[in-house]
Design an enzyme around this catalytic site. Structure first.
Site, PDB file in Angstrom:
ATOM      1  N   HIS A 126       0.752  -1.270   0.037  1.00 38.12           N
ATOM      2  CA  HIS A 126      -0.059   0.249   0.162  1.00 38.12           C
ATOM      3  C   HIS A 126       0.765   1.337   0.138  1.00 38.12           C
ATOM      4  CE1 HIS A 126       0.462  -0.087   4.505  1.00 38.12           C
ATOM      5  NE2 HIS A 126       0.486   0.926   4.455  1.00 38.12           N
ATOM      6  N   ASP A 156       0.179  -7.725   1.733  1.00 35.52           N
ATOM      7  CA  ASP A 156       0.402  -6.353   1.628  1.00 35.52           C
ATOM      8  C   ASP A 156       2.119  -6.157   1.611  1.00 35.52           C
ATOM      9  OD1 ASP A 156       0.151  -3.605   1.446  1.00 35.52           O
ATOM     10  OD2 ASP A 156      -0.008  -3.363   3.800  1.00 35.52           O
ATOM     11  N   SER A 230       4.847   2.426   7.782  1.00 38.09           N
ATOM     12  CA  SER A 230       4.690   1.211   6.912  1.00 38.09           C
ATOM     13  C   SER A 230       5.651   0.673   6.146  1.00 38.09           C
ATOM     14  CB  SER A 230       3.271   1.429   6.043  1.00 38.09           C
ATOM     15  OG  SER A 230       2.225   1.434   6.925  1.00 38.09           O
TER      16      SER A 230
END
Length: 390
Positions: A126, A156, A230
């Site tokens: 993402h 992911d 992230s």
């Protein structure tokens, strides 16, 4: 001579003899006393070991931090002209020029981890999804362009490739060093773009799933994870990679200190497949399954093993093998089935076209069938991000 006098004389002789021996040893071996005291002290310490926590994790950070990069993923976003009226009739009657279509650059912040000295970088999908240009800021201040080698929506994860020299690859933990609840962990990343930051916490739980139908088995931690973290590294107290930070449940829903990371074992499997083929191949047996219901009065242990088949895909591998609804599956290959998430991970690791034996119970009777898995069909992207995803 009475008995008391004889006993006193006997003890006195041994005391005098012991002192004489000690004098002689001390004369020819002057350090014997200190040696014996050290041996006795060492024995006492080994008998009662004390786990002393380090006063600093600077060595762990120094080992891991150079492998963590800041990611700036840029993409061009087209903005349509703003309409003064939403009604098409009014738009035709009051036709007013609205200006040309405009484009603007949108930048997404994130982090990544260098996992090989030849330039492969792990991050979250993402972070770089639909990016037109990806720039990496290395620990030593260099800036380098990166290209996407491949990505995997279900975990992911994405793999990038950067062409640069002198890249410090992080050390990964092996399968025998899985994190335990209570282990100290450090999260390293680029929160809010302010620069590389380290936060500390513990492993709060393992095997977490935010989406029950996904393959995820996440590490939960209370180490602070924010927007921009992230794709960054979750490392242990020795500076070894144990996970890739991916999401959090934020304060928007009243949560605090609930972050998640993808275990390094899952990340390594995705990394190897993407480097080899450019994508991830997973096995599929064509059945939907869930936990085995256990009545409180059944006398069975609360942590019952196996899964119950809720549905079978028509024409799928399970249907062709003869698996039916309400079958209880207990074993796949040589591995016991613990629960639905455990079977889901085993199923994904199967090689399409290679038969595997599935055994269980049907109406209380044991059965064993040979299932030939196929490649898992495409699914809609799994949203592994919880509210407040960094």
């Amino acid at each position: 001579m009475n008995q008391a006098a004889r006993t006193f004389t006997f003890v006195a002789r041994f005391v005098v003899l012991g002192l004489a021996i000690a004098f002689v040893i001390g004369l020819f071996w002057p350090g014997s006393g200190a040696f014996l005291r050290q041996r006795i002290a060492g024995h006492e310490e080994s008998a009662t070991p004390a786990a002393i926590a380090p006063v600093s994790y600077a060595d762990a950070v120094a080992q891991a931090a150079p492998s963590v990069v800041n990611i700036y993923a840029n993409k061009l976003v087209t903005e349509q002209p703003r309409q003064l009226y939403s009604d098409p009739v009014l738009q035709r009657i009051f036709s007013v020029p609205t200006g040309p279509v405009r484009t603007r650059r949108q930048q997404n912040l994130g982090s990544g981890v260098i996992v090989s000295d030849d330039g492969y970088v792990l991050t979250n999908n993402h972070v770089i999804a639909n990016a037109d240009d990806i720039q990496l800021l290395l620990y030593d201040g260099r800036v380098a362009s990166a290209k996407v080698v491949g990505s995997d929506d279900e975990t992911d994860l994405a793999v990038l490739k950067v062409d640069a020299g002198n890249l410090p690859a992080i050390k990964m933990t092996d399968a025998d060093s899985r994190p335990r609840v209570g282990d100290v962990v450090l999260a390293i990343g680029n929160p809010f773009g302010i620069g590389q930051t380290v936060t500390m916490g513990i492993v709060s739980a393992i095997g977490r799933q935010l989406n029950l139908s996904s393959l995820e088995s996440l590490i939960q931690t209370d180490a602070a994870i924010n927007f921009g973290n992230s794709g960054g590294a979750l490392v242990n107290a020795h500076g070894e990679l144990v996970g890739i930070n991916t999401s959090l449940i934020g304060q928007a829903v009243g949560a605090e200190g609930i972050g998640f990371a993808i275990p390094v074992q899952s990340a390594r499997d995705v990394l190897d497949q993407i480097i080899k083929t450019g994508h991830v191949v997973r096995g599929w047996i064509g059945a939907d399954y869930g936990p085995v219901p256990v009545s409180a009065e059944s006398g069975l242990p609360s942590a019952a093993r196996g899964v119950v088949v809720n549905d079978v895909s028509p024409g799928g591998p399970a249907a062709l093998a003869g698996i039916e609804q309400r079958d209880v599956l207990l074993k796949i290959g040589d591995e016991d089935i613990l629960d639905a998430s455990d079977l889901r991970r085993h199923e994904a690791s199967l090689k399409p076209g290679v038969a595997v034996e599935v055994s269980g119970l049907r109406n209380g009777q044991r059965f064993a069938l040979s299932v030939v898995p196929t490649q898992r069909p495409p699914t809609s992207p799994v949203q592994t991000q919880a509210p407040g995803t960094p």
